[in-house]
Design an enzyme around this catalytic site. Sequence first.
Site, mmCIF file in Angstrom:
data_model
loop_
_atom_site.group_PDB
_atom_site.id
_atom_site.type_symbol
_atom_site.label_atom_id
_atom_site.label_comp_id
_atom_site.label_asym_id
_atom_site.label_seq_id
_atom_site.Cartn_x
_atom_site.Cartn_y
_atom_site.Cartn_z
ATOM 1 N N LYS A 41 0.825 -1.203 0.000
ATOM 2 C CA LYS A 41 0.000 0.000 0.000
ATOM 3 C C LYS A 41 0.866 1.264 0.000
ATOM 4 O O LYS A 41 0.388 2.366 -0.185
ATOM 5 C CB LYS A 41 -0.861 0.041 1.283
ATOM 6 C CG LYS A 41 -1.731 -1.165 1.465
ATOM 7 C CD LYS A 41 -2.435 -1.117 2.835
ATOM 8 C CE LYS A 41 -3.277 -2.366 3.000
ATOM 9 N NZ LYS A 41 -3.559 -2.607 4.446
ATOM 10 N N GLY A 42 2.184 1.070 0.220
ATOM 11 C CA GLY A 42 3.059 2.214 0.465
ATOM 12 C C GLY A 42 3.198 3.193 -0.680
ATOM 13 O O GLY A 42 3.564 4.349 -0.471
ATOM 14 N N GLU A 94 6.858 2.043 -6.538
ATOM 15 C CA GLU A 94 7.213 1.497 -5.217
ATOM 16 C C GLU A 94 7.497 2.630 -4.231
ATOM 17 O O GLU A 94 7.942 3.703 -4.621
ATOM 18 C CB GLU A 94 8.478 0.639 -5.336
ATOM 19 C CG GLU A 94 8.214 -0.851 -5.406
ATOM 20 C CD GLU A 94 7.858 -1.477 -4.052
ATOM 21 O OE1 GLU A 94 7.355 -0.773 -3.148
ATOM 22 O OE2 GLU A 94 8.081 -2.685 -3.916
ATOM 23 N N ASP A 95 7.261 2.358 -2.965
ATOM 24 C CA ASP A 95 7.613 3.345 -1.941
ATOM 25 C C ASP A 95 9.124 3.373 -1.716
ATOM 26 O O ASP A 95 9.761 4.411 -1.773
ATOM 27 C CB ASP A 95 6.859 3.089 -0.622
ATOM 28 C CG ASP A 95 6.929 1.636 -0.140
ATOM 29 O OD1 ASP A 95 7.596 0.807 -0.790
ATOM 30 O OD2 ASP A 95 6.306 1.342 0.888
ATOM 31 N N ASP A 98 14.579 -1.678 -0.972
ATOM 32 C CA ASP A 98 15.481 -1.988 0.141
ATOM 33 C C ASP A 98 16.392 -3.132 -0.296
ATOM 34 O O ASP A 98 17.412 -2.917 -0.932
ATOM 35 C CB ASP A 98 14.620 -2.345 1.357
ATOM 36 C CG ASP A 98 15.440 -2.600 2.608
ATOM 37 O OD1 ASP A 98 16.556 -2.059 2.699
ATOM 38 O OD2 ASP A 98 14.966 -3.320 3.499
ATOM 39 N N PHE A 147 15.108 4.242 9.009
ATOM 40 C CA PHE A 147 13.739 3.801 8.822
ATOM 41 C C PHE A 147 12.847 5.009 8.518
ATOM 42 O O PHE A 147 12.893 6.003 9.227
ATOM 43 C CB PHE A 147 13.225 3.057 10.055
ATOM 44 C CG PHE A 147 11.881 2.443 9.808
ATOM 45 C CD1 PHE A 147 11.781 1.232 9.141
ATOM 46 C CD2 PHE A 147 10.723 3.108 10.180
ATOM 47 C CE1 PHE A 147 10.532 0.683 8.860
ATOM 48 C CE2 PHE A 147 9.471 2.563 9.901
ATOM 49 C CZ PHE A 147 9.378 1.353 9.236
ATOM 50 N N ASP A 154 4.838 3.171 6.330
ATOM 51 C CA ASP A 154 4.179 2.939 7.616
ATOM 52 C C ASP A 154 5.070 2.232 8.622
ATOM 53 O O ASP A 154 6.100 1.642 8.282
ATOM 54 C CB ASP A 154 2.944 2.057 7.394
ATOM 55 C CG ASP A 154 3.325 0.601 7.082
ATOM 56 O OD1 ASP A 154 4.144 0.385 6.162
ATOM 57 O OD2 ASP A 154 2.830 -0.310 7.772
ATOM 58 N N ARG A 160 1.024 6.476 7.355
ATOM 59 C CA ARG A 160 1.035 6.550 5.892
ATOM 60 C C ARG A 160 0.501 7.875 5.369
ATOM 61 O O ARG A 160 0.874 8.305 4.286
ATOM 62 C CB ARG A 160 0.146 5.449 5.304
ATOM 63 C CG ARG A 160 0.666 4.048 5.457
ATOM 64 C CD ARG A 160 -0.144 3.132 4.539
ATOM 65 N NE ARG A 160 -0.092 1.735 4.943
ATOM 66 C CZ ARG A 160 0.879 0.888 4.595
ATOM 67 N NH1 ARG A 160 1.876 1.314 3.846
ATOM 68 N NH2 ARG A 160 0.841 -0.361 4.985
HETATM 69 P P1 IMP Z 1 12.479 -5.127 -0.287
HETATM 70 O O1 IMP Z 1 13.159 -4.158 -1.231
HETATM 71 O O2 IMP Z 1 11.998 -6.365 -0.962
HETATM 72 O O3 IMP Z 1 13.317 -5.423 0.922
HETATM 73 O O4 IMP Z 1 11.114 -4.531 0.240
HETATM 74 C C1 IMP Z 1 10.928 -3.230 0.589
HETATM 75 C C2 IMP Z 1 9.551 -3.089 1.224
HETATM 76 O O5 IMP Z 1 9.657 -3.154 2.653
HETATM 77 C C3 IMP Z 1 8.971 -1.735 0.896
HETATM 78 O O6 IMP Z 1 8.137 -1.768 -0.248
HETATM 79 C C4 IMP Z 1 8.216 -1.355 2.163
HETATM 80 O O7 IMP Z 1 6.901 -1.846 2.105
HETATM 81 C C5 IMP Z 1 8.967 -2.058 3.278
HETATM 82 N N1 IMP Z 1 9.952 -1.131 3.896
HETATM 83 C C6 IMP Z 1 11.288 -1.201 3.754
HETATM 84 N N2 IMP Z 1 11.895 -0.186 4.381
HETATM 85 C C7 IMP Z 1 10.936 0.567 4.955
HETATM 86 C C8 IMP Z 1 10.974 1.792 5.721
HETATM 87 O O8 IMP Z 1 12.024 2.404 5.992
HETATM 88 N N3 IMP Z 1 9.765 2.263 6.142
HETATM 89 C C9 IMP Z 1 8.593 1.625 5.853
HETATM 90 N N4 IMP Z 1 8.518 0.507 5.103
HETATM 91 C C10 IMP Z 1 9.685 -0.029 4.658
HETATM 92 MG MG MG Z 2 6.008 -1.882 -0.170
#
Ligand code: IMP
Ligand code: MG
Length: 185
Positions: A41-42, A94-95, A98, A147, A154, A160
């Site tokens: 949802k981000g 994407e939000d 990571d 973070f 969120d 959010r």
């Molecule tokens: P990854 O790149 O597969 O590790 O996934 C990243 C997802 O983890 C993002 O789309 C967010 O939903 C969540 N996420 C990672 N870091 C943060 C943060 O700093 N704040 C909030 N959500 C996060």
């Molecule tokens: Mg996400």
Amino acid sequence: MGRVEPQLFASREDIELAVGRMASEISQQCSDGAVLVSVLKGSLPLLADLIRAVDIAVEVDFLALSRFAADSGRVRLVKDLDCDVTGREVVLVEDIVDTGLSLGYLVGELHRRSAASVAVAALLNRGARRILPIEPDYTGFEAPDEFFLGYGLDWAGRYRNLDSLFIGDPGLLADDPDAYIPMLY
Ligand code: IMP
Ligand code: MG
């Protein structure tokens, strides 16, 4: 020592500038139009702002992922697209990128479905914990290893709807997910 107050990372104005820049890059690259796919949802605030800032024809669609286990790298689709992406120019919204594991899975899946192209627009790009060598094509901000909260991001469903981006202390939020509510609302 934990951070007692969340720290402002990007104001509403900073975000507007970044989104405007991303929108003009997308408009240039996808002049024949695109499907913007929001990863729920981000990315919702970013999607809403992007679609009004691009000057190309876009369609929007949504999907959602879930991790098999809290810290597992394996993800699965829990909500699928309504549209058929065959032959379409797709931009995943994407939000934050990571580890890159979610994104790697999604890009692969959209290629398997014969999208003409798959690009990625991410509000934040945090390289510190990257596992898959994958980079967004359109980035709002390069992010330090912190973070983030707000503008879609969120902690346990909270924060959010803030219109700015903040850095929070995960230790403090783990103790009390509502810790920042009195300061931010
Ligand atoms: P990854 O790149 O597969 O590790 O996934 C990243 C997802 O983890 C993002 O789309 C967010 O939903 C969540 N996420 C990672 N870091 C943060 C943060 O700093 N704040 C909030 N959500 C996060
Ligand atoms: Mg996400």
